[in-house]
Design a protein around this motif. Sequence first.
Motif, mmCIF file in Angstrom:
data_model
loop_
_atom_site.group_PDB
_atom_site.id
_atom_site.type_symbol
_atom_site.label_atom_id
_atom_site.label_comp_id
_atom_site.label_asym_id
_atom_site.label_seq_id
_atom_site.Cartn_x
_atom_site.Cartn_y
_atom_site.Cartn_z
ATOM 1 N N TYR A 44 48.716 34.460 39.254
ATOM 2 C CA TYR A 44 48.261 34.925 38.349
ATOM 3 C C TYR A 44 47.193 35.718 38.963
ATOM 4 O O TYR A 44 46.096 35.164 39.450
ATOM 5 C CB TYR A 44 47.921 33.838 36.989
ATOM 6 C CG TYR A 44 47.989 32.963 37.118
ATOM 7 C CD1 TYR A 44 49.644 32.826 35.988
ATOM 8 C CD2 TYR A 44 48.518 31.339 37.211
ATOM 9 C CE1 TYR A 44 50.318 32.333 35.591
ATOM 10 C CE2 TYR A 44 49.684 30.885 37.318
ATOM 11 C CZ TYR A 44 50.720 30.899 36.201
ATOM 12 O OH TYR A 44 51.715 30.105 36.177
ATOM 13 N N LEU A 45 47.247 36.651 38.000
ATOM 14 C CA LEU A 45 45.882 37.738 38.120
ATOM 15 C C LEU A 45 44.503 38.142 37.340
ATOM 16 O O LEU A 45 45.441 37.768 35.595
ATOM 17 C CB LEU A 45 46.815 39.345 38.637
ATOM 18 C CG LEU A 45 46.829 39.367 39.715
ATOM 19 C CD1 LEU A 45 48.035 40.638 40.480
ATOM 20 C CD2 LEU A 45 46.211 38.583 41.492
ATOM 21 N N LEU A 46 43.551 38.326 37.068
ATOM 22 C CA LEU A 46 42.647 38.980 36.373
ATOM 23 C C LEU A 46 42.281 39.885 36.259
ATOM 24 O O LEU A 46 41.721 39.909 37.307
ATOM 25 C CB LEU A 46 41.731 37.740 36.035
ATOM 26 C CG LEU A 46 40.925 38.296 34.462
ATOM 27 C CD1 LEU A 46 41.317 37.912 33.104
ATOM 28 C CD2 LEU A 46 39.302 37.171 34.575
ATOM 29 N N THR A 47 42.127 40.751 35.749
ATOM 30 C CA THR A 47 41.832 41.994 35.882
ATOM 31 C C THR A 47 40.147 42.124 35.479
ATOM 32 O O THR A 47 39.734 42.069 34.741
ATOM 33 C CB THR A 47 42.864 43.224 34.815
ATOM 34 O OG1 THR A 47 42.722 43.163 33.877
ATOM 35 C CG2 THR A 47 44.459 42.845 35.019
ATOM 36 N N GLN A 63 41.300 46.181 31.294
ATOM 37 C CA GLN A 63 39.732 44.666 31.783
ATOM 38 C C GLN A 63 40.252 43.854 30.985
ATOM 39 O O GLN A 63 40.030 43.943 29.554
ATOM 40 C CB GLN A 63 38.214 44.898 31.746
ATOM 41 C CG GLN A 63 36.909 44.081 32.848
ATOM 42 C CD GLN A 63 36.120 44.258 32.014
ATOM 43 O OE1 GLN A 63 35.698 45.664 31.686
ATOM 44 N NE2 GLN A 63 35.079 44.074 32.449
ATOM 45 N N GLY A 64 39.953 42.203 31.515
ATOM 46 C CA GLY A 64 40.387 41.127 31.087
ATOM 47 C C GLY A 64 41.967 40.862 30.958
ATOM 48 O O GLY A 64 41.973 39.300 30.477
ATOM 49 N N ASP A 65 43.020 41.043 30.924
ATOM 50 C CA ASP A 65 44.277 40.865 30.961
ATOM 51 C C ASP A 65 44.401 40.257 32.669
ATOM 52 O O ASP A 65 44.074 40.064 33.344
ATOM 53 C CB ASP A 65 44.782 42.050 31.020
ATOM 54 C CG ASP A 65 45.506 43.127 29.845
ATOM 55 O OD1 ASP A 65 44.813 42.835 28.908
ATOM 56 O OD2 ASP A 65 45.649 44.478 30.115
ATOM 57 N N VAL A 66 45.443 39.112 31.655
ATOM 58 C CA VAL A 66 46.753 38.256 32.553
ATOM 59 C C VAL A 66 47.116 38.719 32.781
ATOM 60 O O VAL A 66 48.379 38.807 31.619
ATOM 61 C CB VAL A 66 46.606 36.677 31.798
ATOM 62 C CG1 VAL A 66 46.561 35.463 32.505
ATOM 63 C CG2 VAL A 66 45.140 36.218 31.454
ATOM 64 N N MET A 67 47.941 38.492 34.365
ATOM 65 C CA MET A 67 49.299 38.921 34.568
ATOM 66 C C MET A 67 49.698 37.836 35.407
ATOM 67 O O MET A 67 49.072 36.928 36.307
ATOM 68 C CB MET A 67 49.401 40.249 35.224
ATOM 69 C CG MET A 67 48.592 41.389 34.637
ATOM 70 S SD MET A 67 48.863 42.782 35.526
ATOM 71 C CE MET A 67 47.259 42.896 36.178
ATOM 72 N N PHE A 68 50.911 38.055 35.304
ATOM 73 C CA PHE A 68 52.501 37.235 36.804
ATOM 74 C C PHE A 68 52.208 37.307 37.812
ATOM 75 O O PHE A 68 52.682 38.946 38.179
ATOM 76 C CB PHE A 68 53.356 36.463 35.656
ATOM 77 C CG PHE A 68 53.776 35.855 34.396
ATOM 78 C CD1 PHE A 68 53.697 34.641 34.889
ATOM 79 C CD2 PHE A 68 53.652 36.197 33.619
ATOM 80 C CE1 PHE A 68 53.248 33.317 34.391
ATOM 81 C CE2 PHE A 68 53.532 35.562 32.767
ATOM 82 C CZ PHE A 68 54.074 34.406 32.226
ATOM 83 N N GLY A 144 57.263 34.673 29.167
ATOM 84 C CA GLY A 144 56.580 35.933 29.897
ATOM 85 C C GLY A 144 54.993 37.111 29.864
ATOM 86 O O GLY A 144 54.750 37.557 30.237
ATOM 87 N N HIS A 145 54.981 36.382 28.495
ATOM 88 C CA HIS A 145 53.568 37.046 27.925
ATOM 89 C C HIS A 145 52.727 36.754 28.118
ATOM 90 O O HIS A 145 52.464 34.673 28.473
ATOM 91 C CB HIS A 145 53.924 36.805 25.832
ATOM 92 C CG HIS A 145 55.332 38.105 26.142
ATOM 93 N ND1 HIS A 145 55.114 39.191 26.040
ATOM 94 C CD2 HIS A 145 56.114 37.942 26.956
ATOM 95 C CE1 HIS A 145 56.048 39.701 25.274
ATOM 96 N NE2 HIS A 145 57.232 39.551 25.945
ATOM 97 N N THR A 146 51.733 37.379 28.089
ATOM 98 C CA THR A 146 49.933 36.934 28.216
ATOM 99 C C THR A 146 49.138 37.061 26.805
ATOM 100 O O THR A 146 49.609 38.015 26.346
ATOM 101 C CB THR A 146 49.498 37.061 29.284
ATOM 102 O OG1 THR A 146 49.299 38.809 29.382
ATOM 103 C CG2 THR A 146 49.770 36.914 30.307
#
Length: 184
Positions: A44-47, A63-68, A144-146
């Motif tokens: 997982y990634l945090l922008t 900024q602050g989005d979470v991604m796979f 697949g959503h965050t």
Amino acid sequence: DGGDGGGDDDGDDPERWTETLTAPTGPLPIPVPADHTEAAPVGYLLTACDFEGVEDSELSFLQGDVMFLLAKDADGWWQASINGRFGYVPHTACETIAPIAYCIALTDFAAEGDGEMSYALGDIVALFAKEDDGWWTGANCSSGHTGFFPGNGVQQLAPCPRAPGFKLILDADTLDWPALREAL
């Protein structure tokens, strides 16, 4: 009465019903559009900042989005997915993160605002942060959503990243036991 002294033996008695569940030990596969051959997240990634993609293959994010995280490419652009969109992100704008827990959705929740994440009964959610107002940040491994979601609609499964089997005993006063049992 089943010999347990409890009377009812249909399995729906919430005073006796438990289910052994094991939390995932890593990211789960996520749904993909037809033009993608696979989406098995590796993390997982945090922008760390806003980013506006220039090429069609680049993902824009805030900024602050979470991604796979799908893959780390040697050229510094990582393959990622956010809310059903797939593409490349600059690794310098993201940091890898690990969930603090995985949860199972005990009810349905339909997102109504920007940044909110929907879930359905039985969905598995990777949990990243809990806010004092009851809204949590996570990634729905089933859709697949965050985004943000109400924490009162999920049950934490176990600490991460590795969790042995355990007994999950849920609050008998607030759950629809037959529906939950069917979902599990």
